[in-house]
Design a protein around this motif. Structure first.
Motif: not given
Length: 85
Positions: A64, A66-67, A70-71, A73, A78, A80
């Motif tokens: 991800e 924006s983070l 990794d995310l 799932y 989701s 974190v």
């Protein structure tokens, strides 16, 4: 996958901890949960306690931007990196 992950449905956050040897622990904010062996077969993850499957989920990991991390799932929820507070 190895490490701690926090997330899940809005009604309750879960912490999953996966070890390199396949062991896992999952707990919600109230301390309920289980532990055992996590098995990964393609896009399916099966959690087993005492050798019996307790749950099977779809899973994936995606970066991800924006983070900057990794995310994870699990069944489209989701997670974190890190433990839930």
């Amino acid at each position: 996958m190895v490490g701690s992950w926090c997330g899940g449905p809005d009604r309750g956050r879960w912490t999953y901890v996966f070890a390199a040897d396949g062991q896992y622990v999952r707990r919600n904010a109230q301390g309920a949960g289980d532990s055992g062996l996590a098995r990964f077969d393609g896009a399916r993850m099966t959690l087993a306690v005492d050798g019996r499957p307790v749950a099977s989920f779809t899973w994936s990991v995606a970066f991800e931007p924006s983070l900057g991390d990794d995310l994870l799932y699990i069944d489209s929820f989701s997670y974190v990196r890190g433990r839930c507070s």
